[in-house]
Scaffold this motif. Structure first.
Motif, PDB file in Angstrom:
ATOM      1  N   PHE A   1       9.187   2.778  -2.346  1.00  0.00           N
ATOM      2  CA  PHE A   1       8.722   1.939  -1.246  1.00  0.00           C
ATOM      3  C   PHE A   1       9.817   1.622  -0.244  1.00  0.00           C
TER       4      PHE A   1
ATOM      5  N   SER B   1       1.393   3.147  -8.772  1.00  0.00           N
ATOM      6  CA  SER B   1       2.200   4.065  -7.969  1.00  0.00           C
ATOM      7  C   SER B   1       3.627   4.187  -8.503  1.00  0.00           C
ATOM      8  N   GLU B   2       4.132   5.393  -8.448  1.00  0.00           N
ATOM      9  CA  GLU B   2       5.540   5.643  -8.753  1.00  0.00           C
ATOM     10  C   GLU B   2       6.323   5.951  -7.475  1.00  0.00           C
ATOM     11  N   ALA B   3       5.731   5.648  -6.324  1.00  0.00           N
ATOM     12  CA  ALA B   3       6.346   5.960  -5.033  1.00  0.00           C
ATOM     13  C   ALA B   3       7.585   5.104  -4.792  1.00  0.00           C
TER      14      ALA B   3
ATOM     15  N   SER C   1      -3.737   0.345  -6.862  1.00  0.00           N
ATOM     16  CA  SER C   1      -3.035   1.461  -6.222  1.00  0.00           C
ATOM     17  C   SER C   1      -1.533   1.205  -6.146  1.00  0.00           C
ATOM     18  N   PHE C   2      -1.149  -0.060  -6.020  1.00  0.00           N
ATOM     19  CA  PHE C   2       0.275  -0.402  -6.025  1.00  0.00           C
ATOM     20  C   PHE C   2       0.853  -0.347  -7.429  1.00  0.00           C
TER      21      PHE C   2
ATOM     22  N   ARG D   1       0.854  -1.182   0.000  1.00  0.00           N
ATOM     23  CA  ARG D   1       0.000   0.000   0.000  1.00  0.00           C
ATOM     24  C   ARG D   1       0.894   1.237   0.000  1.00  0.00           C
ATOM     25  N   PRO D   2       0.824   2.088  -1.039  1.00  0.00           N
ATOM     26  CA  PRO D   2       1.679   3.283  -1.067  1.00  0.00           C
ATOM     27  C   PRO D   2       1.464   4.152   0.167  1.00  0.00           C
ATOM     28  N   GLY D   3       2.561   4.702   0.673  1.00  0.00           N
ATOM     29  CA  GLY D   3       2.495   5.626   1.790  1.00  0.00           C
ATOM     30  C   GLY D   3       2.581   4.997   3.158  1.00  0.00           C
TER      31      GLY D   3
ATOM     32  N   ASN E   1      10.560   1.148  -9.225  1.00  0.00           N
ATOM     33  CA  ASN E   1      10.163   0.805  -7.857  1.00  0.00           C
ATOM     34  C   ASN E   1       9.622  -0.613  -7.702  1.00  0.00           C
TER      35      ASN E   1
END
Length: 237
Positions: A189, A185-187, A181-182, A162-164, A208
Motif C-alpha cells: 500500500f 490483500s497482500e498488496a 478486500s483490504f 482499497r487495494p490498487g 503490509n
C-alpha cells in the motif's frame, strides 16, 4: 520495558507512536492504557512521542460519553501530542444526529442505544432532540476527527485501504468501513497500514498491515501498538 519484535516498517530516530485501537465506550480500559503509556514514557523518554487513537470511541460499551469527554478535553498525557482519527461509528452517529433516517436506524442497532444512554438520552425518543443533549465540546471533537495520519513508514486509518488505489483516490467510506478486500490483500500500500475496525483475538502483524482492534468491548483487551525505529511492541488493558 515492552516486549519488542521486528516491525514491517520503521520510524525516524527519536520518534515513537502509541496507537490505540477501537475503544467502544470502554473508558476504564482507555484510562488504564493511557496510564501504561505514561509509565512507559517515564521509564523510556523519547524526543518526539505521539499518542494516536484509531476511532470507534462510541457505541456498544458502557461509557461512550466518558470516552469522548476524556479525549475532547485535550491531550490525555501532558506534553504528548495526540492525533484522533474517525471511525465508522462516529460517522454513523454524526449522520444520525444530522437527521439521516437510515443512519438513525443503523446507529440504534449498532450500539447507538448504549451511547445515547451514556449521555442520559432516550434512544427511543425523537432523534431530533438528541443533538441538544450532547455537550457542544463533544460534538466539536467528533466533527473534527481526521481520516488518516502518516508517520515514517506507517499510515494510520480506522478500517483500511482499497487495494490498487493511491491514498488521494481512496473514498472516505472505505477508510472508515472496508474489510474483506483490504484484509485479504497482500498488496504493497506504499506504507504499512495500522488499522482497527475488524476485531481479532490478539493483534495481527503482516508485511503490509497491523490490526489492533482486539475486541475490548467484547470483554477482551484494549490494545496499544508501540512503534519506534524498526521494532514494535504492545501494551494492553
Amino acid at each position: 520495558m515492552p516486549d519488542f519484535q521486528p516491525a514491517p516498517a520503521s520510524l525516524p530516530p527519536g520518534q515513537r507512536v502509541y496507537a490505540i485501537g477501537d475503544v467502544h465506550g470502554c473508558d476504564d480500559k482507555l484510562a488504564t492504557l493511557h496510564a501504561l503509556v505514561a509509565a512507559d514514557l517515564a521509564a523510556r523518554p523519547v524526543a518526539a512521542p505521539l499518542l494516536l487513537h484509531l476511532g470507534d470511541y462510541v457505541d456498544r460499551g458502557p461509557d461512550s460519553a466518558g470516552v469522548v469527554a476524556r479525549l475532547a478535553a485535550g491531550p490525555p498525557l501532558p506534553g504528548v501530542p495526540v492525533v484522533n482519527l474517525m471511525g465508522n461509528h462516529e460517522r454513523t452517529m454524526l449522520d444520525a444526529l444530522r437527521g439521516e433516517r437510515a443512519a438513525v436506524t443503523d446507529w440504534r442497532i449498532s450500539g447507538g442505544r448504549e451511547a445515547l444512554a451514556s449521555w442520559g438520552l432516550d434512544p427511543d425518543a425523537d432523534p431530533a432532540g438528541w443533538e441538544a443533549g450532547i455537550p457542544p465540546a463533544h460534538l466539536a471533537f467528533l466533527r473534527g476527527l481526521g481520516l488518516h495520519h502518516r508517520a515514517g513508514g506507517y499510515l494510520f486509518v480506522h478500517a483500511g485501504l482499497r487495494p490498487g488505489l493511491p491514498l488521494e483516490a481512496q473514498s472516505p467510506d472505505d477508510l472508515l468501513r472496508i474489510r474483506h478486500s483490504f484484509l485479504a490483500s497482500e498488496a504493497d500500500f506504499g506504507a504499512v497500514v495500522v488499522h482497527g475496525h475488524s476485531p481479532t483475538r490478539g493483534p495481527v502483524v503482516k508485511a503490509n498491515r497491523i490490526g489492533i482492534d482486539t475486541g475490548a468491548v467484547f470483554g477482551r483487551e484494549l490494545t496499544c501498538l508501540v512503534l519506534e525505529a524498526d521494532r514494535l511492541a504492545f501494551l494492553q488493558a
